[in-house]
Motif scaffolding. Structure first.
Motif, PDB file in Angstrom:
ATOM      1  N   GLY A  26      -3.917  -1.698   0.235  1.00 47.28           N
ATOM      2  CA  GLY A  26      -3.331  -0.409   0.255  1.00 47.28           C
ATOM      3  C   GLY A  26      -2.277   0.014   0.971  1.00 47.28           C
ATOM      4  O   GLY A  26      -1.989   1.274   1.487  1.00 47.28           O
ATOM      5  N   ARG A  27      -1.717  -1.100   1.750  1.00 44.51           N
ATOM      6  CA  ARG A  27      -0.785  -0.913   2.759  1.00 44.51           C
ATOM      7  C   ARG A  27       0.630  -0.990   2.476  1.00 44.51           C
ATOM      8  O   ARG A  27       0.776  -1.334   1.187  1.00 44.51           O
ATOM      9  N   ILE A  28       1.430  -0.303   3.257  1.00 49.49           N
ATOM     10  CA  ILE A  28       2.693  -0.420   2.781  1.00 49.49           C
ATOM     11  C   ILE A  28       3.664  -0.555   3.998  1.00 49.49           C
ATOM     12  O   ILE A  28       3.275  -0.110   5.200  1.00 49.49           O
ATOM     13  N   VAL A  29       4.771  -1.200   3.810  1.00 43.20           N
ATOM     14  CA  VAL A  29       5.665  -1.405   4.953  1.00 43.20           C
ATOM     15  C   VAL A  29       6.512  -0.175   5.213  1.00 43.20           C
ATOM     16  O   VAL A  29       7.356   0.209   4.291  1.00 43.20           O
ATOM     17  N   ILE A  30       6.553   0.289   6.473  1.00 42.05           N
ATOM     18  CA  ILE A  30       7.411   1.440   6.455  1.00 42.05           C
ATOM     19  C   ILE A  30       9.197   0.846   6.964  1.00 42.05           C
ATOM     20  O   ILE A  30       8.971  -0.075   7.729  1.00 42.05           O
ATOM     21  N   PRO A  31      10.100   1.286   6.177  1.00 45.35           N
ATOM     22  CA  PRO A  31      11.421   0.528   6.171  1.00 45.35           C
ATOM     23  C   PRO A  31      11.842   0.602   7.562  1.00 45.35           C
ATOM     24  O   PRO A  31      11.353   1.837   8.218  1.00 45.35           O
ATOM     25  N   ILE A  32      12.574  -0.390   8.108  1.00 43.38           N
ATOM     26  CA  ILE A  32      13.105  -0.106   9.399  1.00 43.38           C
ATOM     27  C   ILE A  32      14.196   1.057   9.802  1.00 43.38           C
ATOM     28  O   ILE A  32      13.963   1.624  11.046  1.00 43.38           O
TER      29      ILE A  32
END
Length: 81
Positions: A14-20
């Motif tokens: 359920g994780r998501i990477v927050i774009p730089i």
């Protein structure tokens, strides 16, 4: 609201990477605390950087950090002593 147009997929946990670009725009660094706000009607999630504040009175100035990331302002610390 600005559309950054960067789709991301949730991983199996359920994780998501927050774009730089988003992290830079919000001045987010590693270990920063963020708050999630949900508008169920519009099915929108708002992400906000959380700034430290006193656990007792919520003041944001003259803070002392205690163990476990707890902050207390000088005024409340004096009252607790």
């Amino acid at each position: 609201m600005k559309n950054v147009g960067i789709p991301r997929r949730l991983d199996e946990l359920g994780r998501i990477v927050i774009p730089i670009d988003v992290r830079r725009a919000l001045s987010l660094n590693e270990r920063d605390t963020v708050m999630f706000f949900l508008d169920e009607k519009s099915r929108t999630v708002i992400l906000k950087k959380e700034f430290p504040s006193c656990i007792c009175c919520h003041a944001a100035d003259s803070l002392r950090q205690l163990p476990h990331g707890i902050y207390v302002c000088e005024s409340c610390l004096a009252q607790l002593s």
